[in-house]
Motif scaffolding. Structure first.
Motif, PDB file in Angstrom:
ATOM      1  N   LYS A 176     114.901  40.857  -7.709  1.00 23.45           N
ATOM      2  CA  LYS A 176     114.876  41.606  -8.969  1.00 23.45           C
ATOM      3  C   LYS A 176     113.760  42.658  -8.971  1.00 23.45           C
ATOM      4  N   TYR A 177     112.547  42.244  -8.613  1.00 17.70           N
ATOM      5  CA  TYR A 177     111.410  43.169  -8.641  1.00 17.70           C
ATOM      6  C   TYR A 177     111.553  44.282  -7.607  1.00 17.70           C
ATOM      7  N   LYS A 178     112.127  43.960  -6.450  1.00 15.26           N
ATOM      8  CA  LYS A 178     112.305  44.981  -5.418  1.00 15.26           C
ATOM      9  C   LYS A 178     113.267  46.073  -5.887  1.00 15.26           C
ATOM     10  N   ARG A 179     114.273  45.682  -6.645  1.00 14.55           N
ATOM     11  CA  ARG A 179     115.206  46.684  -7.181  1.00 14.55           C
ATOM     12  C   ARG A 179     114.492  47.634  -8.129  1.00 14.55           C
ATOM     13  N   TRP A 180     113.619  47.094  -8.967  1.00 12.14           N
ATOM     14  CA  TRP A 180     112.895  47.943  -9.911  1.00 12.14           C
ATOM     15  C   TRP A 180     111.851  48.804  -9.208  1.00 12.14           C
ATOM     16  N   ALA A 181     111.322  48.297  -8.084  1.00  8.00           N
ATOM     17  CA  ALA A 181     110.278  49.041  -7.367  1.00  8.00           C
ATOM     18  C   ALA A 181     110.852  50.134  -6.475  1.00  8.00           C
ATOM     19  N   LEU A 182     112.129  50.032  -6.135  1.00  7.06           N
ATOM     20  CA  LEU A 182     112.733  50.998  -5.214  1.00  7.06           C
ATOM     21  C   LEU A 182     112.619  52.443  -5.695  1.00  7.06           C
ATOM     22  N   PRO A 183     112.915  52.749  -6.968  1.00  7.78           N
ATOM     23  CA  PRO A 183     112.748  54.146  -7.433  1.00  7.78           C
ATOM     24  C   PRO A 183     111.296  54.621  -7.384  1.00  7.78           C
ATOM     25  N   ILE A 184     110.337  53.699  -7.623  1.00 17.03           N
ATOM     26  CA  ILE A 184     108.929  54.083  -7.567  1.00 17.03           C
ATOM     27  C   ILE A 184     108.558  54.517  -6.156  1.00 17.03           C
ATOM     28  N   ALA A 185     109.127  53.819  -5.164  1.00 15.80           N
ATOM     29  CA  ALA A 185     108.855  54.154  -3.760  1.00 15.80           C
ATOM     30  C   ALA A 185     109.291  55.586  -3.447  1.00 15.80           C
ATOM     31  N   ALA A 186     110.344  56.052  -4.130  1.00 13.24           N
ATOM     32  CA  ALA A 186     110.826  57.423  -3.894  1.00 13.24           C
ATOM     33  C   ALA A 186     109.744  58.438  -4.218  1.00 13.24           C
ATOM     34  N   PHE A 187     109.009  58.231  -5.292  1.00  9.45           N
ATOM     35  CA  PHE A 187     107.940  59.166  -5.677  1.00  9.45           C
ATOM     36  C   PHE A 187     106.740  59.053  -4.729  1.00  9.45           C
ATOM     37  N   ILE A 188     106.351  57.824  -4.408  1.00  5.15           N
ATOM     38  CA  ILE A 188     105.188  57.627  -3.539  1.00  5.15           C
ATOM     39  C   ILE A 188     105.427  58.256  -2.169  1.00  5.15           C
ATOM     40  N   LEU A 189     106.596  57.966  -1.584  1.00  2.69           N
ATOM     41  CA  LEU A 189     106.887  58.476  -0.250  1.00  2.69           C
ATOM     42  C   LEU A 189     107.082  59.992  -0.251  1.00  2.69           C
ATOM     43  N   THR A 190     107.618  60.536  -1.338  1.00  2.00           N
ATOM     44  CA  THR A 190     107.761  61.991  -1.437  1.00  2.00           C
ATOM     45  C   THR A 190     106.399  62.675  -1.434  1.00  2.00           C
ATOM     46  N   MET A 213      99.049  50.085  -2.472  1.00  2.00           N
ATOM     47  CA  MET A 213      98.384  50.538  -1.244  1.00  2.00           C
ATOM     48  C   MET A 213      98.853  51.936  -0.853  1.00  2.00           C
ATOM     49  N   PHE A 214     100.179  52.119  -0.841  1.00  3.70           N
ATOM     50  CA  PHE A 214     100.711  53.411  -0.432  1.00  3.70           C
ATOM     51  C   PHE A 214     100.547  54.453  -1.539  1.00  3.70           C
ATOM     52  N   GLY A 215     100.472  53.997  -2.788  1.00  7.45           N
ATOM     53  CA  GLY A 215     100.155  54.921  -3.874  1.00  7.45           C
ATOM     54  C   GLY A 215      98.752  55.490  -3.713  1.00  7.45           C
ATOM     55  N   ALA A 216      97.806  54.630  -3.305  1.00 13.05           N
ATOM     56  CA  ALA A 216      96.438  55.089  -3.062  1.00 13.05           C
ATOM     57  C   ALA A 216      96.391  56.060  -1.881  1.00 13.05           C
ATOM     58  N   ILE A 217      97.161  55.756  -0.837  1.00 15.77           N
ATOM     59  CA  ILE A 217      97.242  56.667   0.314  1.00 15.77           C
ATOM     60  C   ILE A 217      97.815  58.016  -0.112  1.00 15.77           C
ATOM     61  N   ALA A 218      98.860  57.970  -0.955  1.00 17.87           N
ATOM     62  CA  ALA A 218      99.486  59.207  -1.444  1.00 17.87           C
ATOM     63  C   ALA A 218      98.473  60.043  -2.231  1.00 17.87           C
ATOM     64  N   PHE A 219      97.677  59.390  -3.077  1.00 12.03           N
ATOM     65  CA  PHE A 219      96.679  60.107  -3.885  1.00 12.03           C
ATOM     66  C   PHE A 219      95.623  60.755  -2.990  1.00 12.03           C
ATOM     67  N   TYR A 220      95.159  59.998  -1.993  1.00  9.72           N
ATOM     68  CA  TYR A 220      94.138  60.531  -1.086  1.00  9.72           C
ATOM     69  C   TYR A 220      94.669  61.729  -0.297  1.00  9.72           C
ATOM     70  N   LEU A 221      95.859  61.587   0.273  1.00  5.44           N
ATOM     71  CA  LEU A 221      96.440  62.660   1.061  1.00  5.44           C
ATOM     72  C   LEU A 221      96.722  63.894   0.205  1.00  5.44           C
ATOM     73  N   LEU A 222      97.137  63.669  -1.045  1.00  2.19           N
ATOM     74  CA  LEU A 222      97.422  64.790  -1.947  1.00  2.19           C
ATOM     75  C   LEU A 222      96.148  65.554  -2.270  1.00  2.19           C
ATOM     76  N   GLN A 223      95.062  64.848  -2.538  1.00  2.00           N
ATOM     77  CA  GLN A 223      93.781  65.513  -2.823  1.00  2.00           C
ATOM     78  C   GLN A 223      93.302  66.299  -1.605  1.00  2.00           C
ATOM     79  N   ASN A 224      93.492  65.722  -0.435  1.00  2.00           N
ATOM     80  CA  ASN A 224      93.079  66.388   0.801  1.00  2.00           C
ATOM     81  C   ASN A 224      93.918  67.634   1.054  1.00  2.00           C
ATOM     82  N   ALA A 225      95.242  67.540   0.774  1.00  2.00           N
ATOM     83  CA  ALA A 225      96.137  68.691   0.965  1.00  2.00           C
ATOM     84  C   ALA A 225      95.788  69.834  -0.002  1.00  2.00           C
ATOM     85  N   LYS A 226      95.390  69.502  -1.213  1.00  2.00           N
ATOM     86  CA  LYS A 226      95.010  70.522  -2.184  1.00  2.00           C
ATOM     87  C   LYS A 226      93.793  71.309  -1.697  1.00  2.00           C
ATOM     88  N   ARG A 227      92.858  70.617  -1.040  1.00  2.00           N
ATOM     89  CA  ARG A 227      91.660  71.297  -0.544  1.00  2.00           C
ATOM     90  C   ARG A 227      91.964  72.184   0.641  1.00  2.00           C
TER      91      ARG A 227
END
Length: 360
Positions: A275-289, A346-360
């Motif tokens: 059940k939880y994996k189904r709800w988390a699947l759409p969130i993964a789309a944003f993180i991985l993008t 974990m991957f959300g934190a990685i996404a945030f770090y990489l995004l901040q680095n890309a902006k710079r």
């Protein structure tokens, strides 16, 4: 209102994603067919059943790999934009990095909605045929459920036990049913050598039936060689198939989990995890993008190959952590909710770090 740049990026985003699906799913089908063709020939599987199986296979496997296909497709076309210096031109025109990211998030929203609808309503019916075919022909002889020492709580008062269950013949051996009253004392106990579901009569048939009931201080015993009766449960409820949660849509799964909690099912965590994996699947789309854009929007020496290599590495790490925490939830007391949250955080934190680095 979408600008020309928004439409351009969004079109490339969706087109690359669906082209990647069209390219890789047939490859997956051919690889699976090459692996299983011997078993299909040995079992003389009709062509119609094979065709239906691969239709279901496409939906089940496609839905499972949606986030990975999305991730690689974003890396692929964004790397092309970076190599053609199109991203440099966009940002040099005064467009901020956050504004440049907007069409990607719109695309992720569209894919996330598709993922959600498929995982909740389209894939569960396909999973029924996919798994039934797999255990009937490809895993012939292997158990698709627990078949020994089965204990089940029907409700607050009724408890069932069978020493073994034969799903093909719909029969359970050494059947016992106990009912307790409101004072939590035994009201009666039914035992039988076996219990069988007789489909044509819609009854349960008990062999060597014995019922013991306490009346005051005396025990009343009733015995019969055979008894046809009705119980308020289905024979398959004794031990559901291991993939039962995958075959339920969003509303059915909620009801099923609630029923299994009332019964005190020992493997309830595996159902909640689905059940939880189904709800988390759409969130993964944003993180991985976001990760994909942050990594591939910078032009690098080595070009697209470096970005794709990085993307494949991240995809494998994501799958690894997802499997590790999923296994912990299924086989230990680890919370299914945290098993889903931790990899995404974990991957959300990685996404945030990489995004901040890309902006710079």
């Amino acid at each position: 209102m979408l600008s020309i740049i928004d439409k351009y990026i969004l079109k490339r985003y969706l087109a690359t994603f669906f082209v990647m699906l069209l390219l890789f799913i047939p490859i997956g089908i051919m690889a699976n067919l090459a692996e299983q063709i011997g078993k299909m020939i040995d079992n003389e599987v009709p062509f119609a059943e094979i065709a239906i199986y691969y239709m279901n296979f496409t939906l089940v496997i496609g839905n499972l790999l949606f986030p990975i296909f999305l991730f690689l497709s974003v890396i692929f076309f964004t790397s092309k934009l970076a190599n053609n210096t199109e991203i440099v031109a966009i940002l040099s025109s005064g467009v901020s990095y956050g504004r440049f990211l907007r069409p990607y998030l719109i695309g992720a929203s569209i894919i996330a909605l598709i993922m959600f609808f498929m995982s909740m309503f389209i894939v569960p019916p396909a999973s029924v045929g996919y798994n039934e075919f797999k255990y009937k022909y490809l895993k012939k002889g292997k158990k698709d459920r627990v078949t020994t020492n089965i204990f089940n709580q029907l409700n607050e008062n009724d408890y069932l036990y069978v020493s073994s269950f034969d799903p093909a013949r719909q029969i359970g051996y050494n059947f016992t049913m106990e009912r307790f009253n409101e004072e939590n004392t035994l009201d009666f106990k039914i035992s039988a050598a076996n219990i069988r579901w007789v489909d044509k009569d819609s009854v349960y048939r008990l062999t060597s039936y014995v019922k013991r009931k306490l009346v005051g201080n005396e025990e009343v015993v009733e015995t019969k060689r055979r008894l046809d009766t009705i119980f308020d449960f289905k024979i398959d409820d004794l031990t559901p198939v291991s993939y039962i949660a995958e075959t339920k849509n969003m509303f059915e799964l909620d009801k099923f989990i609630a029923a299994q909690k009332r019964k005190g099912a020992s493997n309830i965590n595996s159902y909640i995890l689905v059940k939880y994996k189904r709800w988390a699947l759409p969130i993964a789309a944003f993180i991985l993008t976001i990760i994909a854009v942050a990594v591939s929007s910078v032009k690098r020496r080595g070009g697209m190959g470096v970005n794709l290599a990085f993307g494949i590495g991240v995809a494998f790490i994501y799958i690894f952590f997802d499997k590790v925490f999923g296994t912990l939830a299924e086989q230990s007391g680890f919370s299914p909710l945290w098993a889903v949250i931790i990899p995404n955080v974990m991957f959300g934190a990685i996404a945030f770090y990489l995004l901040q680095n890309a902006k710079r």
